[in-house]
Every structure is written in structure tokens, then in C-alpha cells.
Motif scaffolding. Structure first.
Motif, PDB file in Angstrom:
ATOM      1  N   VAL B  22       0.863  -1.182   0.000  1.00 27.34           N
ATOM      2  CA  VAL B  22       0.000   0.000   0.000  1.00 27.34           C
ATOM      3  C   VAL B  22       0.899   1.230   0.000  1.00 27.34           C
ATOM      4  CG1 VAL B  22      -1.680   1.317   1.346  1.00 27.34           C
ATOM      5  CG2 VAL B  22      -1.875  -1.173   1.196  1.00 27.34           C
ATOM      6  N   ALA B  24       0.851   5.419   0.177  1.00 30.21           N
ATOM      7  CA  ALA B  24       0.104   6.683   0.336  1.00 30.21           C
ATOM      8  C   ALA B  24       1.031   7.801  -0.130  1.00 30.21           C
ATOM      9  CB  ALA B  24      -0.362   6.841   1.779  1.00 30.21           C
ATOM     10  N   GLY B  25       1.603   8.580   0.797  1.00 36.40           N
ATOM     11  CA  GLY B  25       2.484   9.683   0.388  1.00 36.40           C
ATOM     12  C   GLY B  25       3.867   9.224  -0.031  1.00 36.40           C
ATOM     13  N   GLY B  26       4.249   8.021   0.364  1.00 34.72           N
ATOM     14  CA  GLY B  26       5.536   7.460  -0.043  1.00 34.72           C
ATOM     15  C   GLY B  26       6.727   7.925   0.782  1.00 34.72           C
ATOM     16  N   THR B  27       6.502   8.762   1.793  1.00 29.18           N
ATOM     17  CA  THR B  27       7.661   9.339   2.502  1.00 29.18           C
ATOM     18  C   THR B  27       8.351   8.345   3.443  1.00 29.18           C
ATOM     19  OG1 THR B  27       6.276  10.265   4.266  1.00 29.18           O
ATOM     20  CG2 THR B  27       6.758  11.696   2.385  1.00 29.18           C
ATOM     21  N   ASP B  28       7.691   7.282   3.795  1.00 29.24           N
ATOM     22  CA  ASP B  28       8.372   6.187   4.501  1.00 29.24           C
ATOM     23  C   ASP B  28       8.729   5.073   3.519  1.00 29.24           C
ATOM     24  OD1 ASP B  28       8.618   6.907   7.254  1.00 29.24           O
ATOM     25  OD2 ASP B  28       6.459   6.646   7.499  1.00 29.24           O
ATOM     26  N   LEU B  29       7.745   4.709   2.707  1.00 30.68           N
ATOM     27  CA  LEU B  29       7.923   3.554   1.823  1.00 30.68           C
ATOM     28  C   LEU B  29       9.019   3.780   0.778  1.00 30.68           C
ATOM     29  CD1 LEU B  29       6.653   0.797   1.496  1.00 30.68           C
ATOM     30  CD2 LEU B  29       5.117   1.743  -0.214  1.00 30.68           C
ATOM     31  N   THR B 105       1.041  11.341   5.019  1.00 27.84           N
ATOM     32  CA  THR B 105      -0.357  11.251   5.457  1.00 27.84           C
ATOM     33  C   THR B 105      -0.473  10.753   6.896  1.00 27.84           C
ATOM     34  OG1 THR B 105      -0.627   8.961   4.728  1.00 27.84           O
ATOM     35  CG2 THR B 105      -1.098  10.693   3.097  1.00 27.84           C
ATOM     36  N   ASP B 118       5.070  11.415  14.962  1.00 27.29           N
ATOM     37  CA  ASP B 118       4.648  12.591  15.728  1.00 27.29           C
ATOM     38  C   ASP B 118       3.161  12.669  15.999  1.00 27.29           C
ATOM     39  OD1 ASP B 118       7.035  13.911  16.418  1.00 27.29           O
ATOM     40  OD2 ASP B 118       7.297  14.516  14.332  1.00 27.29           O
ATOM     41  N   ILE B 161      -6.246   1.448   6.464  1.00 25.06           N
ATOM     42  CA  ILE B 161      -6.706   2.454   7.436  1.00 25.06           C
ATOM     43  C   ILE B 161      -7.487   3.479   6.628  1.00 25.06           C
ATOM     44  CG2 ILE B 161      -6.016   4.170   9.167  1.00 25.06           C
ATOM     45  CD1 ILE B 161      -3.215   2.811   9.140  1.00 25.06           C
TER      46      ILE B 161
HETATM   47  C1  LIG Z   1      12.780  13.579   5.299  1.00 30.07           C
HETATM   48  C2  LIG Z   1      11.712  12.953   6.150  1.00 30.07           C
HETATM   49  C3  LIG Z   1      11.361  13.556   7.344  1.00 30.07           C
HETATM   50  C4  LIG Z   1      10.385  12.986   8.152  1.00 30.07           C
HETATM   51  N1  LIG Z   1      10.061  13.608   9.313  1.00 30.07           N
HETATM   52  C5  LIG Z   1       9.115  13.066  10.109  1.00 30.07           C
HETATM   53  C6  LIG Z   1       8.766  13.701  11.327  1.00 30.07           C
HETATM   54  O1  LIG Z   1       9.283  14.771  11.675  1.00 30.07           O
HETATM   55  N2  LIG Z   1       7.822  13.107  12.104  1.00 30.07           N
HETATM   56  C7  LIG Z   1       7.198  11.954  11.747  1.00 30.07           C
HETATM   57  O2  LIG Z   1       6.338  11.484  12.473  1.00 30.07           O
HETATM   58  N3  LIG Z   1       7.521  11.323  10.598  1.00 30.07           N
HETATM   59  C8  LIG Z   1       8.467  11.854   9.778  1.00 30.07           C
HETATM   60  N4  LIG Z   1       8.799  11.224   8.615  1.00 30.07           N
HETATM   61  C9  LIG Z   1       8.175   9.937   8.302  1.00 30.07           C
HETATM   62  C10 LIG Z   1       6.958   9.999   7.376  1.00 30.07           C
HETATM   63  O3  LIG Z   1       6.925  11.208   6.649  1.00 30.07           O
HETATM   64  C11 LIG Z   1       5.650   9.859   8.139  1.00 30.07           C
HETATM   65  O4  LIG Z   1       5.636   8.670   8.884  1.00 30.07           O
HETATM   66  C12 LIG Z   1       4.428   9.899   7.196  1.00 30.07           C
HETATM   67  O5  LIG Z   1       3.280  10.195   7.946  1.00 30.07           O
HETATM   68  C13 LIG Z   1       4.208   8.633   6.397  1.00 30.07           C
HETATM   69  O6  LIG Z   1       3.071   8.808   5.579  1.00 30.07           O
HETATM   70  P1  LIG Z   1       3.074   8.452   4.018  1.00 30.07           P
HETATM   71  O7  LIG Z   1       1.708   8.783   3.524  1.00 30.07           O
HETATM   72  O8  LIG Z   1       4.193   9.105   3.322  1.00 30.07           O
HETATM   73  O9  LIG Z   1       3.292   6.884   4.077  1.00 30.07           O
HETATM   74  P2  LIG Z   1       3.858   5.820   2.992  1.00 30.07           P
HETATM   75  O10 LIG Z   1       5.318   5.966   2.876  1.00 30.07           O
HETATM   76  O11 LIG Z   1       3.042   5.927   1.736  1.00 30.07           O
HETATM   77  O12 LIG Z   1       3.488   4.501   3.729  1.00 30.07           O
HETATM   78  C14 LIG Z   1       4.108   4.151   4.949  1.00 30.07           C
HETATM   79  C15 LIG Z   1       3.611   2.788   5.408  1.00 30.07           C
HETATM   80  O13 LIG Z   1       2.247   2.859   5.748  1.00 30.07           O
HETATM   81  C16 LIG Z   1       1.469   1.986   4.937  1.00 30.07           C
HETATM   82  N5  LIG Z   1       0.231   2.729   4.681  1.00 30.07           N
HETATM   83  C17 LIG Z   1       0.133   4.018   4.243  1.00 30.07           C
HETATM   84  N6  LIG Z   1      -1.145   4.412   4.208  1.00 30.07           N
HETATM   85  C18 LIG Z   1      -1.881   3.347   4.625  1.00 30.07           C
HETATM   86  C19 LIG Z   1      -3.289   3.143   4.813  1.00 30.07           C
HETATM   87  N7  LIG Z   1      -4.203   4.098   4.580  1.00 30.07           N
HETATM   88  N8  LIG Z   1      -3.706   1.923   5.248  1.00 30.07           N
HETATM   89  C20 LIG Z   1      -2.796   0.949   5.505  1.00 30.07           C
HETATM   90  N9  LIG Z   1      -1.462   1.099   5.361  1.00 30.07           N
HETATM   91  C21 LIG Z   1      -1.008   2.282   4.928  1.00 30.07           C
HETATM   92  C22 LIG Z   1       2.309   1.685   3.750  1.00 30.07           C
HETATM   93  O14 LIG Z   1       2.014   0.424   3.212  1.00 30.07           O
HETATM   94  C23 LIG Z   1       3.706   1.727   4.342  1.00 30.07           C
HETATM   95  O15 LIG Z   1       4.013   0.522   4.973  1.00 30.07           O
HETATM   96  C24 LIG Z   1       9.755  11.787   7.761  1.00 30.07           C
HETATM   97  C25 LIG Z   1      10.110  11.194   6.546  1.00 30.07           C
HETATM   98  C26 LIG Z   1      11.065  11.763   5.738  1.00 30.07           C
HETATM   99  C27 LIG Z   1      11.419  11.130   4.445  1.00 30.07           C
END
Ligand SMILES: Cc1cc2nc3c(=O)[nH]c(=O)nc-3n(C[C@H](O)[C@H](O)[C@H](O)COP(=O)(O)OP(=O)(O)OC[C@H]3O[C@@H](n4cnc5c(N)ncnc54)[C@H](O)[C@@H]3O)c2cc1C
Lengths: 169, 288
Positions: B22, B24-29, B105, B118, B161
């Protein structure tokens, strides 16, 4: 292994990518498949901001965008800032970076230009905190940021002046 | 690759392709994909599902806020969230950088379930409910049953979620985060404090100091008994110190590259006192 055809509108032009592999980032596709090397590749983890572009208007790190998931999106890269229709006229932010001497090695510049351009779209007279916040996702290892902050103020001033004269930047 | 445009679409694709990731925003994946440590074959992208973005009030008096899991951190800083759930807006505001907040997200932050996520201490303090969907139907879990360990959650294969429900409380809220700089920083310690003036309770949760967000129940009980919830009289320094000490006792920190356990405990004590003072500044009419 090849993914389906990927269709993107880049700087207003429709582009198709046929050879992207699953997992390729938008940054990789821009640089390696579309020959748009303006967006820089450094950290590949969203920390440095040198790959910053707009995807459907949102300012994002292109290294963290899965290219296949951007299918059908509209992307603006640093190459799209200057107005091609007006010869080689630089965008106001680019000119300001030159005038303020805000470019040293130049690696961070494309990402910064994108971030500043986005800031000035929302805020025509940003205060110092807004400016610092707006570029907090863009690292520069040469300048110590002084000239960059100057350039941003210069760009804001020139965009305001252009706005008063009814010129679109 | 499926780019889902509805929740039903996404759930059907996840059922059909159980190995798909899955996105979403890709910032972890994408960090993991770029590093080559996350093989990527098939993906269900959920970033373009309108019904997963934004929020709505629920309940007879709008006392519950339902926030779509696809809502970005940038959206969470908007005025509506900042007034209805201030601590959540504050927490979202500290995530990464503008570029990261535009992508990251709420659902991704939850699913990643990092001890340093956070939004997690805020959702813990608010006793948020997580709404999950799959082709089997809907499940609703309280946050403490959803986040079960370091980067471990209660999702079962095929489950998405879709939303988070939080109460709209009458009372101040604070989120504080300790790190080495203001932007782009993973929390060394964080704290959320929410006040329910009507129910005369204070709830406190900590991030980055335990495998999962922890509540500081003893500290909550202490202040609930002694605080002036009308906010006229600020807590005296004795109460603030006792409160801060009890909050620090709830932390179960470890030594790692971001800080030592001792530093984290100290940091928690400082931000706990600060949060309580900020939440109850007292009315200026009162002379101490
Ligand atoms: C440079 C950088 C700085 C960051 N700083 C912070 C920070 O200060 N604080 C913080 O908390 N985080 C931080 N992060 C981490 C990240 O940005 C957050 O955890 C963010 O909320 C992840 O959301 P995403 O939509 O990008 O997730 P994704 O990367 O798209 O997904 C992350 C994981 O969640 C799963 N997933 C996503 N959406 C769903 C859904 N709806 N249902 C089921 N599974 C799902 C995916 O399969 C994957 O395993 C940072 C990341 C980077 C790259």
C-alpha cells in the motif's frame, strides 16, 4: 518486468515513458528516462530537497514519488520555471539568485528555486520566519544560507514590483 | 500497479493481490524502496481516493471529528484542525519539511507506527479510534490496540486504514517535541497534553520514549484533582514539579544514537512542566 506506459505532463508537455521499471522514483524517471537533469539526486530520502518539483501543484521531493503512481499527473520541474516562449528570460527567482550571488556549487539551487517559487505564490511579502520555514527542507552545504535569504527577499520584491505593474512573473 | 480512486477499489485490489504494497504519500515507503531494502512488485496506491481525505464532524453535537487517513500533514495544519484538535495540528506542523508535509499522510504515520511518529502521542492522548476497512468489512480499534510495538500495527493483510476519530474537546492542548533542530527532525522525545474542561480531566501521552506511545496516568490523576479547570488560577510550581516528575516516571526510554535514556527522561520532565504551564497560564486578573 516493464511497467505499463506512464504518461506525465511535464512543464506543460505530454511525455510518455515506456521503459520504467517498478519502483523507479519520479526523480529517476525525470533524469534518466526523460533527460531532465535539473532536478538533482543526492540523498534519495527526502532530507536534502535537491530533487524538489511540483506534482499537481504540490511541492514534493521527487525522489519519494513512485513514478508509476504519478501516472496522469502534471509535473513542474526547475526546467519549467523560465519562460521558454520569451527566449532565455529567466524566472524572477532565478534572476534573484544570480543577482544576490546565492549560487556556489549550484547543486541545491534547483530545489531551492522550486521551494521559493512555491512560497512566493502563496505569500508575496513573506517575513523572515516564513522564508526560513519555506526552505527548511532544502540543504545547502556551501553558502551558509545568507545569500540565499537575500535572494529570496530580492525575488519577493521583484515579484511584488511586477505585480504592481500588472506583469505576470 | 493499481491507482485506486475509491476505498472499495483499493480493498478489492488488496484482496486480489495480497502481496501488493500500500502506498500513500511514499515518505516512509519510498525511502526503503530507494535503498533497495523493500522489494516492490505490485502496489496499490491510495493517494488519490477523495473519500480518504479531509474531515467531518459526527455525533449529535459534532463532538467527534472523523479525519480521513489520506489527509496530509500539510492539510492537518489548516485552521479547522488547529482550532478543533490543536495538538494534532501542532504535531503535523513539526513533521519533516514543507515538501514532506505535502506528501506525508496521517494513515501512513499510523501504519508505520514508529516510536517517533509525531501524530501518535496526540492520538494516544485523545484516545483516538482507528477505522479499518477490507473486503470483509469495517473494524474499529482504539489507538492502543492498533499500535502494538516498534513499527508494528494490528493491520491484517488486505486491510486499509481509512479514518481516525478523535473527540472535539473543550480545553487547551499542547504538543511539544525535542530534537536537534526545528525542521526535519525525528523526535528525541515528544509529549501531547489535552484537557477536557467539561469532564475535568487531563490526558498526557509521550512519544519516542517507549516502543509505543505511553500515557502518564498517575500524572493525569494528580492534576485532575488539583487543577483549576476554569483556568483562573495557574498550577503552582509544586504541582507542576510533581506532575512533571510523574510524567517522566511513565517514560521507558532507551539509549540510542539520538539520545540517552537519562537525557530523554530529563527532556520529558522539562516539556511536561512546560506543557502544563502553557495550558494553564492563569487569568491575568489573578495576583499570585
Ligand atoms: C525527510 C523525512 C522527514 C520525516 N520527518 C518526520 C517527522 O518529523 N515526524 C514523523 O512522524 N515522521 C516523519 N517522517 C516519516 C513519514 O513522513 C511519516 O511517517 C508519514 O506520515 C508517512 O506517511 P506516508 O503517507 O508518506 O506513508 P507511505 O510511505 O506511503 O506509507 C508508509 C507505510 O504505511 C502503509 N500505509 C500508508 N497508508 C496506509 C493506509 N491508509 N492503510 C494501511 N497502510 C497504509 C504503507 O504500506 C507503508 O508501509 C519523515 C520522513 C522523511 C522522508
Amino acid at each position: 518486468m516493464t511497467a505499463d506506459v506512464l504518461s506525465l505532463t511535464i512543464n506543460g508537455q505530454r511525455r510518455e515513458v515506456v521503459d520504467a521499471l517498478p519502483g523507479e522514483s519520479l526523480l529517476f524517471v525525470l533524469r534518466e528516462r526523460l533527460d531532465l537533469a535539473g532536478s538533482k539526486n543526492a540523498c534519495e530520502e527526502g532530507e536534502c530537497g535537491s530533487c524538489t518539483v511540483r506534482v499537481d501543484d504540490e511541492l514534493v521531493c521527487s525522489c519519494l514519488v513512485l513514478a508509476a503512481a504519478a501516472d496522469g499527473c502534471s509535473v513542474t520541474t526547475v526546467e519549467g520555471l523560465a519562460d521558454a516562449s520569451e527566449g532565455s528570460r529567466l524566472a524572477d527567482v532565478q534572476q534573484a539568485f544570480l543577482d544576490a550571488g546565492a549560487v556556489q556549487c549550484g547543486f541545491c539551487t534547483p530545489g531551492l528555486l522550486m521551494a521559493v517559487d512555491a512560497l512566493l505564490e502563496d505569500e508575496d511579502d513573506p517575513d523572515d520566519l516564513m522564508v526560513r520555514e519555506a526552505v527548511s527542507g532544502n540543504l545547502c552545504r556551501c553558502t551558509g544560507y545568507g545569500r540565499i535569504l537575500e535572494a529570496i527577499n530580492l525575488a519577493a520584491a521583484s515579484r511584488r514590483a511586477a505585480g504592481e505593474q500588472g506583469v505576470t512573473p | 500497479m493499481t491507482i485506486a480512486t475509491s476505498i472499495d477499489d483499493a480493498c478489492a485490489a488488496m484482496k486480489a493481490k495480497p502481496d501488493a504494497l500500500v502506498l500513500a504519500g511514499g515518505t516512509d515507503l519510498m525511502v526503503e524502496v530507494n535503498r533497495g531494502i523493500r522489494p516492490i512488485n505490485d502496489v496499490v496506491a491510495v493517494g488519490r481516493i477523495p473519500e480518504m481525505r479531509g474531515w467531518s464532524r459526527e455525533g449529535a453535537r459534532g463532538e467527534v471529528l472523523r479525519i480521513g487517513a489520506g489527509t496530509t500533514c500539510a492539510d492537518l495544519t489548516e485552521p479547522t484542525i488547529a482550532s478543533l484538535v490543536p495538538a494534532l495540528a501542532q504535531a503535523a506542523r513539526t513533521v519533516g519539511s514543507p515538501q514532506i508535509r505535502n506528501s506525508a499522510t496521517l494513515g501512513g504515520n499510523l501504519a508505520t507506527a514508529s516510536p517517533a511518529g509525531d501524530t501518535l502521542p496526540v492520538l494516544a492522548a485523545l484516545e483516538a479510534e482507528i477505522e479499518l476497512r477490507s473486503v470483509e468489512g469495517i473494524r474499529r480499534l482504539p489507538l492502543d490496540e492498533f499500535v502494538v510495538g516498534v513499527k508494528d500495527n494490528a493491520l491484517v493483510p488486505g486491510e486499509l486504514i481509512v479514518a481516525v476519530r478523535v473527540p472535539v474537546l473543550d480545553g487547551p492542548q499542547e504538543f511539544l517535541k525535542v530534537g536537534t533542530r526545528n525542521a526535519m527532525v525525528i523526535a528525541v522525545a515528544s509529549l501531547a497534553l489535552v484537557v477536557d474542561r467539561f469532564g475535568k480531566t487531563v490526558r498526557v501521552a509521550l512519544g519516542s520514549v517507549a516502543p509505543i506511545p505511553v500515557r502518564a496516568i498517575e500524572a493525569e490523576v494528580l492534576v485532575a484533582e488539583r487543577l483549576d479547570f476554569d483556568g483562573e488560577v495557574p498550577p503552582d510550581s509544586d504541582l507542576v514539579d510533581q506532575f512533571a516528575g510523574l510524567v517522566a516516571d511513565a517514560a521507558r526510554p532507551i539509549d540510542d544514537h539520538r539520545g540517552t535514556a537519562a537525557y530523554r527522561r530529563h527532556a520529558v520532565m522539562v516539556i511536561a512542566g512546560r506543557a502544563l504551564r502553557r495550558a494553564f497560564p492563569g487569568s491575568s486578573k489573578v495576583v499570585e
